[in-house]
Design a protein around this motif. Structure first.
Motif, PDB file in Angstrom:
ATOM      1  N   VAL A  23       0.852  -1.185   0.000  1.00 25.18           N
ATOM      2  CA  VAL A  23       0.000   0.000   0.000  1.00 25.18           C
ATOM      3  C   VAL A  23       0.889   1.236   0.000  1.00 25.18           C
ATOM      4  CG1 VAL A  23      -0.196   0.084   2.533  1.00 25.18           C
ATOM      5  CG2 VAL A  23      -1.968   1.137   1.099  1.00 25.18           C
ATOM      6  N   GLY A  24       0.506   2.260  -0.778  1.00 26.08           N
ATOM      7  CA  GLY A  24       1.345   3.441  -0.936  1.00 26.08           C
ATOM      8  C   GLY A  24       1.048   4.523   0.088  1.00 26.08           C
ATOM      9  N   HIS A  25       2.093   5.080   0.672  1.00 24.39           N
ATOM     10  CA  HIS A  25       1.954   6.159   1.641  1.00 24.39           C
ATOM     11  C   HIS A  25       1.320   7.394   1.008  1.00 24.39           C
ATOM     12  CE1 HIS A  25       4.018   9.796   3.535  1.00 24.39           C
ATOM     13  NE2 HIS A  25       3.144   9.417   4.433  1.00 24.39           N
ATOM     14  N   ASN A  26       1.735   7.746  -0.205  1.00 27.23           N
ATOM     15  CA  ASN A  26       1.131   8.888  -0.889  1.00 27.23           C
ATOM     16  C   ASN A  26      -0.363   8.683  -1.077  1.00 27.23           C
ATOM     17  OD1 ASN A  26       3.654  10.000  -1.057  1.00 27.23           O
ATOM     18  ND2 ASN A  26       3.928   9.665  -3.238  1.00 27.23           N
ATOM     19  N   SER A  27      -0.736   7.463  -1.453  1.00 30.38           N
ATOM     20  CA  SER A  27      -2.151   7.161  -1.664  1.00 30.38           C
ATOM     21  C   SER A  27      -2.930   7.222  -0.358  1.00 30.38           C
ATOM     22  CB  SER A  27      -2.299   5.774  -2.304  1.00 30.38           C
ATOM     23  OG  SER A  27      -1.684   5.754  -3.578  1.00 30.38           O
ATOM     24  N   ILE A  28      -2.324   6.779   0.733  1.00 28.79           N
ATOM     25  CA  ILE A  28      -2.972   6.870   2.042  1.00 28.79           C
ATOM     26  C   ILE A  28      -3.205   8.331   2.418  1.00 28.79           C
ATOM     27  CG2 ILE A  28      -2.563   6.535   4.525  1.00 28.79           C
ATOM     28  CD1 ILE A  28      -1.303   3.850   3.859  1.00 28.79           C
ATOM     29  N   ARG A  29      -2.208   9.168   2.142  1.00 30.41           N
ATOM     30  CA  ARG A  29      -2.373  10.611   2.414  1.00 30.41           C
ATOM     31  C   ARG A  29      -3.556  11.174   1.615  1.00 30.41           C
ATOM     32  NH1 ARG A  29       0.901  15.189   3.451  1.00 30.41           N
ATOM     33  NH2 ARG A  29       1.908  14.854   5.462  1.00 30.41           N
ATOM     34  N   GLN A  30      -3.654  10.788   0.355  1.00 27.76           N
ATOM     35  CA  GLN A  30      -4.733  11.298  -0.486  1.00 27.76           C
ATOM     36  C   GLN A  30      -6.089  10.785  -0.029  1.00 27.76           C
ATOM     37  OE1 GLN A  30      -2.980   9.761  -4.061  1.00 27.76           O
ATOM     38  NE2 GLN A  30      -2.156  11.749  -4.691  1.00 27.76           N
ATOM     39  N   LEU A  31      -6.180   9.500   0.247  1.00 25.91           N
ATOM     40  CA  LEU A  31      -7.460   8.891   0.628  1.00 25.91           C
ATOM     41  C   LEU A  31      -7.945   9.363   1.996  1.00 25.91           C
ATOM     42  CD1 LEU A  31      -6.734   5.262  -0.608  1.00 25.91           C
ATOM     43  CD2 LEU A  31      -8.501   6.774  -1.525  1.00 25.91           C
ATOM     44  N   SER A  32      -7.009   9.701   2.868  1.00 32.20           N
ATOM     45  CA  SER A  32      -7.371  10.130   4.223  1.00 32.20           C
ATOM     46  C   SER A  32      -7.803  11.588   4.273  1.00 32.20           C
ATOM     47  CB  SER A  32      -6.194   9.922   5.174  1.00 32.20           C
ATOM     48  OG  SER A  32      -5.127  10.793   4.828  1.00 32.20           O
ATOM     49  N   GLY A  33      -7.484  12.328   3.208  1.00 32.58           N
ATOM     50  CA  GLY A  33      -7.760  13.758   3.215  1.00 32.58           C
ATOM     51  C   GLY A  33      -6.601  14.585   3.735  1.00 32.58           C
ATOM     52  N   VAL A  34      -5.533  13.937   4.210  1.00 32.80           N
ATOM     53  CA  VAL A  34      -4.358  14.666   4.699  1.00 32.80           C
ATOM     54  C   VAL A  34      -3.672  15.382   3.541  1.00 32.80           C
ATOM     55  CG1 VAL A  34      -2.047  14.393   5.684  1.00 32.80           C
ATOM     56  CG2 VAL A  34      -3.986  13.204   6.709  1.00 32.80           C
ATOM     57  N   ASN A  35      -3.497  14.672   2.448  1.00 28.39           N
ATOM     58  CA  ASN A  35      -2.985  15.211   1.193  1.00 28.39           C
ATOM     59  C   ASN A  35      -1.718  16.044   1.390  1.00 28.39           C
ATOM     60  OD1 ASN A  35      -3.143  15.109  -1.551  1.00 28.39           O
ATOM     61  ND2 ASN A  35      -5.091  16.168  -1.711  1.00 28.39           N
ATOM     62  N   TYR A  36      -1.784  17.377   1.221  1.00 34.10           N
ATOM     63  CA  TYR A  36      -0.585  18.215   1.238  1.00 34.10           C
ATOM     64  C   TYR A  36      -0.294  18.832   2.607  1.00 34.10           C
ATOM     65  CZ  TYR A  36      -1.051  17.852  -3.826  1.00 34.10           C
ATOM     66  OH  TYR A  36      -1.163  17.387  -5.113  1.00 34.10           O
ATOM     67  N   GLU A  37      -0.985  18.413   3.648  1.00 34.31           N
ATOM     68  CA  GLU A  37      -0.707  18.949   4.984  1.00 34.31           C
ATOM     69  C   GLU A  37       0.685  18.502   5.429  1.00 34.31           C
ATOM     70  OE1 GLU A  37      -3.733  17.840   7.756  1.00 34.31           O
ATOM     71  OE2 GLU A  37      -5.369  18.310   6.359  1.00 34.31           O
ATOM     72  N   GLU A  38       1.461  19.426   5.972  1.00 31.94           N
ATOM     73  CA  GLU A  38       2.789  19.058   6.457  1.00 31.94           C
ATOM     74  C   GLU A  38       2.697  18.261   7.748  1.00 31.94           C
ATOM     75  OE1 GLU A  38       5.654  22.129   6.652  1.00 31.94           O
ATOM     76  OE2 GLU A  38       5.466  22.675   4.545  1.00 31.94           O
ATOM     77  N   VAL A  39       1.775  18.645   8.606  1.00 29.97           N
ATOM     78  CA  VAL A  39       1.573  17.913   9.861  1.00 29.97           C
ATOM     79  C   VAL A  39       0.106  17.513   9.928  1.00 29.97           C
ATOM     80  CG1 VAL A  39       1.716  17.984  12.368  1.00 29.97           C
ATOM     81  CG2 VAL A  39       3.412  19.220  10.990  1.00 29.97           C
ATOM     82  N   PRO A  40      -0.202  16.219   9.813  1.00 28.52           N
ATOM     83  CA  PRO A  40      -1.600  15.797   9.853  1.00 28.52           C
ATOM     84  C   PRO A  40      -2.225  16.097  11.215  1.00 28.52           C
ATOM     85  CG  PRO A  40      -0.163  14.033   9.069  1.00 28.52           C
ATOM     86  CD  PRO A  40       0.715  15.100   9.612  1.00 28.52           C
TER      87      PRO A  40
END
Length: 513
Positions: free
Chosen positions: A146-163
């Motif tokens: 599973v890709g970390h970038n994809s997890i960021r996108q799917l979670s809504g974190v996306n471009y946040e520096e600190v989730p």
């Protein structure tokens, strides 16, 4: 009289002894590979044996080649070597859209790991996607990450520096769901967006989850440039406190020489000595391949508006690209691999359009308009890296990528590193392409010729393997792998594809695959 009796007794014993030597067991096997020179994937010396397959499994290995067996099919392997199918720890492709993967089978690869560089299918439910893959039948076995970038996108974190706490919790939930579906670990692509926005704390929190689920982190690290690669490795090693970690396609961009290669390897060796389970993989080419965004500055890429950057900062962007391309061995060292300019380097395009190459990049391609091959690596340094006991072979290739590594990597290891340069014995090279790769990934039933393991097998003459793919013509199938079995079924016969697909969607289970 006594002498006659003794002679008769001796002949009788010899008769029964010979019959006993030819006695078979009662099993009718599906496949009997006779008299093969077996290279079993452990790195040990080869040996001569019969290998018998029943269903999808290596059922028997018999070193007494005088014995006979019953089998539905027999193959005379006396003049060839038999090895496990190769395992590509870093591959690309869409198994639903293009399930054949002939490029991998032709170079002896029977299992590939997908979900690389931080990107996996944009699905919150990976189990559903895996079921779709099951339904199409693939040419090779597929192990998913599973890709970390994809997890960021799917979670809504996306471009946040600190989730936020909620965002990080959602990322962990998605990661756990992926493990429930059967992934073997997580990949990161920290040189790409949105992974480039992540910080140490986030990555280590996710590493804890990976460790709890007995998984592996494979990482396209944050920066592979020679001045930054050591810091990038240290960042990955910090995650290694919680789980095994793996350097994807290890390299040093602009680095040169054996000494520099050994300096990089010393970081891995030191970490291993301290208990960190770190490994790496590498492809045998000196040109990388990725999106052209790699040469653009962060401030010209998403989430920034590229058109606005061009309108307001074009001279600055032009200067940046001039310096960047010069640093990367000039415009002739960037070969465009997709889009309208595919097959031409930046110098050729510049001359064709009669404009500076930096303006070609800004006005005609843009940061997301193409991918390319970049001739930026030193062969001596790369050969130093590949000789490490911690480094296995990968391709980082796909069926469609305009780079010969997707069609030739595993063949090139034999053709160049074994036959020509003598860097490895064939046994050592096969280990790097099978047993070591399986151990690194946690594939428990593949990668070795061993009784009870899956019958992914290759039969070939090492002197006849040939990588035919070139940078000019990258989609040419490798030659020399005459017989390929996937899960006990013939995928290639006499160098001809069967037309059937026998791969499986592999799912990690604890403690077995």
């Amino acid at each position: 009289m006594l002498s006659r009796f003794l002679s008769f007794l001796l002949l009788t014993c010899l008769f029964f002894s010979c019959n006993e030597a030819q006695k078979t067991d009662d099993t009718t096997y599906d496949l009997w590979i006779k008299n093969a020179k077996v290279i079993d994937g452990t790195g040990s010396e080869s040996y001569r044996a019969h290998v018998l397959v029943l269903n999808d499994t290596i059922a028997k290995i018999e070193k007494d080649t005088t014995l006979e067996f019953l089998a539905q099919e027999q193959v005379d392997a006396a003049k060839k070597v038999l090895t496990p199918g190769f395992i590509d720890t870093h591959g690309h492709g869409d198994p639903i859209e293009s399930p054949e993967f002939k490029n991998f089978l032709a170079m002896g690869v029977t299992t590939i790991a997908l979900g690389q560089d931080g990107y996996s299918p944009r699905e919150k439910d990976l189990s559903g996607w895996m079921q779709k893959v099951d339904s199409v039948n693939t040419g090779v076995n597929i192990a998913m990450f599973v890709g970390h970038n994809s997890i960021r996108q799917l979670s809504g974190v996306n471009y946040e520096e600190v989730p936020s706490e909620e965002g990080l919790a959602e990322m962990k939930s998605l990661l756990n769901n992926a493990f429930d579906a059967g992934v073997f670990g997580m990949t990161s692509g920290l040189e790409y967006n949105p992974g480039s926005f992540s910080k140490k704390e986030e990555l280590e929190e996710l590493a804890k989850v990976v460790g709890e689920r007995d998984g592996l982190i494979m990482s396209h690290m944050r920066d592979e440039d020679d001045t930054e690669v050591e810091q990038s490795i240290r960042e990955l090693l910090s995650q290694g406190k919680y789980c095994p970690v793996h350097v994807s396609h290890i390299k040093s961009v602009y680095g040169k020489g054996e000494e520099r290669g050994n300096e990089i390897l010393s970081l891995l060796d030191s970490a291993r000595a301290k208990g960190v389970q770190v490994t790496a993989d590498m492809y045998p080419y000196t040109a990388s391949y990725t999106g052209i965004a790699i040469v653009f500055p962060d401030w010209a890429k998403k989430p920034h508006d590229f058109d606005e950057v061009v309108a307001k900062r074009k001279p600055e962007l032009q200067e940046f690209l001039q310096n960047k391309i010069a640093q990367r061995n000039g415009p002739e060292a960037t070969l465009i691999g997709s889009g309208e300019f595919a097959g031409k380097n930046l110098k050729e395009i510049s001359e064709e359009l009669n404009k500076p190459f930096e303006d070609v990049l800004i006005e005609d391609i843009g940061p997301y308009g193409a991918s390319g091959a970049y001739f930026i690596m030193d062969e001596t340094l790369q050969k130093t890296l590949v000789q490490s006991d911690l480094v296995n072979i990968c391709s980082d290739g796909s069926p469609t990528m305009r780079h010969p590594r997707g069609y030739g990597s595993f063949v090139k290891v034999i053709e160049t590193y074994v036959n020509d340069d003598r860097l490895f014995t064939l046994e050592e090279a096969v280990y790097k392409m099978t047993g070591l790769a399986a151990k690194t990934m946690g594939l428990q039933s593949r990668g070795l010729i061993q009784e009870g393991l899956k019958a992914d097998l290759l039969l070939f003459d090492p002197a006849k393997v040939k990588a035919t793919a070139t940078f000019e013509n990258p989609h040419q199938l490798a030659e020399g792998f005459d017989e390929v079995w996937v899960n006990g079924k013939r995928a290639v016969t006499n160098a001809q594809f069967s037309g059937e697909r026998f791969g499986q969607m592999l799912r990690k289970q604890i403690p077995q695959e």
